[in-house]
Design a protein around this motif. Structure first.
Motif, short mmCIF file in Angstrom:
data_model
loop_
_atom_site.label_atom_id
_atom_site.label_comp_id
_atom_site.label_asym_id
_atom_site.label_seq_id
_atom_site.Cartn_x
_atom_site.Cartn_y
_atom_site.Cartn_z
N SER A 299 64.12 58.20 38.16
CA SER A 299 64.44 59.56 38.54
C SER A 299 64.73 59.07 40.45
CB SER A 299 62.90 59.86 39.08
OG SER A 299 62.36 60.46 40.26
N THR A 300 65.67 59.19 41.45
CA THR A 300 65.71 59.13 42.32
C THR A 300 65.25 59.17 43.34
OG1 THR A 300 67.32 61.26 42.30
CG2 THR A 300 68.55 58.89 41.50
N GLN B 166 69.38 60.15 34.36
CA GLN B 166 67.79 60.19 34.91
C GLN B 166 66.92 60.01 33.19
OE1 GLN B 166 66.20 60.91 38.53
NE2 GLN B 166 66.53 63.33 37.77
N ARG C 120 61.72 63.89 37.33
CA ARG C 120 60.99 65.06 37.79
C ARG C 120 61.24 66.51 38.40
NH1 ARG C 120 57.55 59.77 40.55
NH2 ARG C 120 58.22 61.43 42.77
N GLY C 121 60.62 67.50 37.97
CA GLY C 121 61.06 68.56 38.60
C GLY C 121 59.55 69.44 39.61
N ARG C 122 59.90 70.28 39.74
CA ARG C 122 58.71 70.83 40.69
C ARG C 122 57.28 70.78 40.08
NH1 ARG C 122 59.25 76.50 41.92
NH2 ARG C 122 57.23 75.62 43.03
N LYS D 129 68.76 80.18 35.28
CA LYS D 129 68.45 79.23 36.57
C LYS D 129 69.89 77.60 36.36
CE LYS D 129 65.41 75.11 37.94
NZ LYS D 129 63.95 74.79 38.57
O1 LIG Z 1 63.48 72.81 39.37
C1 LIG Z 1 62.27 71.64 39.93
O2 LIG Z 1 62.04 71.95 38.95
C2 LIG Z 1 63.45 70.68 40.71
C3 LIG Z 1 63.99 70.36 39.60
C4 LIG Z 1 65.03 68.44 40.59
C5 LIG Z 1 65.59 67.39 39.87
C6 LIG Z 1 65.91 66.54 40.75
S1 LIG Z 1 67.43 65.51 40.19
C7 LIG Z 1 67.44 64.41 41.86
C8 LIG Z 1 65.86 64.16 41.74
N1 LIG Z 1 65.31 63.36 41.07
C9 LIG Z 1 64.23 63.79 40.48
O3 LIG Z 1 63.26 63.03 39.92
N2 LIG Z 1 63.98 64.99 40.68
C10 LIG Z 1 65.77 65.56 41.39
#
Ligand SMILES: O=C(O)CCCC[C@@H]1SC[C@@H]2NC(=O)N[C@@H]21
Length: 286
Positions: free
Chosen positions: A54-55, A77, A81-83, A147
């Protein structure tokens, strides 16, 4: 700003230029490269990697050692990770995925509006490139109701600074198997996928840097009207979900000066600081 544009472009062009006519999204790079671009006020270190977990996680792990704003872009990746603790799924080349670590003056409470300001920056840039999008609170970018892009902002305080790592994932292409894995309809933007990926990244970075500089000075207030213009569900009946359970329902009335969602409920107007919003259809959450 023009200095940064061209420098970022040059930096990203350190790798072979992708062809436009291919049916897949053009690749940014294979090996990791690091370079720098400069705004009138800020230098941004740029890193491009073929694959990482994950960046966001990468930058957060190094936050105390960063010398300044740092952009990390990954072609793939493995643990995106997301919200709200969710995962962000993609396939190599299907999405533009990057994180930007940025240093703020603070104070911490001013940062509540940052995810929405970032949403404005991304939505305006993508729209300027010919793909109209709307924002779903707090900062999902929707194309035709589905989305297209997600944003994850994670803040961290070090001894001498307040950092935010701003992670963005934009679906350029959406292979069927990926959509099945995600388990719901997701938007993509083949038009952006055909664009030179370096130019796309440069356009996003340029506007993002300008918005972050302004946000650091002013907070979210000057962005509220821009956010409300882009609001996907202005005036619509919505429900607020917390871990999948409906905790509020009402008519969405945009955001206030610190980025809270305003909901007009039977009991009056309430300000929402966190949660997920969903359209209320026939009385049931979507
Ligand atoms: O919609 C979401 O829940 C947020 C998504 C965010 C994804 C980006 S991809 C680059 C960065 N690295 C991650 O692990 N997550 C964010």
């Amino acid at each position: 700003m023009s200095t940064k544009h061209s420098a970022a472009h040059d930096a990203l062009h350190a790798t072979p230029a992708p062809t436009r006519a291919q049916g897949t999204a053009s690749a940014l790079s294979a090996p990791a490269i690091t370079s720098h671009c400069a705004t009138s006020a800020t230098h941004v270190a740029i890193e491009v990697v073929a694959e990482t977990g994950s960046t966001n996680a990468d930058l957060l792990a190094r936050i105390g050692n960063l010398h300044g704003p740092t952009l990390r872009i990954a072609e793939n990746q493995t643990a995106g990770r997301g919200r709200a603790g969710r995962s962000w799924l993609s396939k190599p080349g299907a999405a533009l995925m990057f994180s930007l670590a940025w240093r703020f003056k603070g104070p911490l409470h001013k940062m509540t509006g940052l995810p929405m300001a970032v949403g404005v920056a991304l939505a305006e840039t993508i729209a300027s490139l010919g793909v109209p999008v709307r924002i779903k609170w707090p900062n999902d970018l929707l194309r035709d109701g589905a989305k297209l892009a997600g944003i994850l902002v994670e803040t961290q305080k070090t001894d001498d600074a307040l950092w935010a790592v701003i992670g963005c994932g934009i679906n350029l292409l959406m292979p069927d198997e990926l959509e099945q894995q995600i388990g719901r309809e997701v938007a993509s933007a083949p038009w952006l996928a055909q664009m030179d990926r370096n130019q796309l990244m440069a356009a996003l970075l340029s506007r993002l840097a300008a918005v972050l500089d302004e946000f650091d000075d002013t907070g979210f207030a000057p962005f509220a009207e821009r956010w409300n213009t882009l609001h996907a569900w202005q005036g619509k009946e919505v429900v607020l979900l917390d871990n999948g359970a409906v905790v509020q329902q009402g008519r969405a009335a945009g955001v206030d000066d610190i980025g809270r969602l305003l909901l007009d409920t039977d009991a009056g107007r309430v300000e929402i600081l966190s949660g997920d919003v969903s359209l209320r259809l026939s009385g049931a959450p979507t």
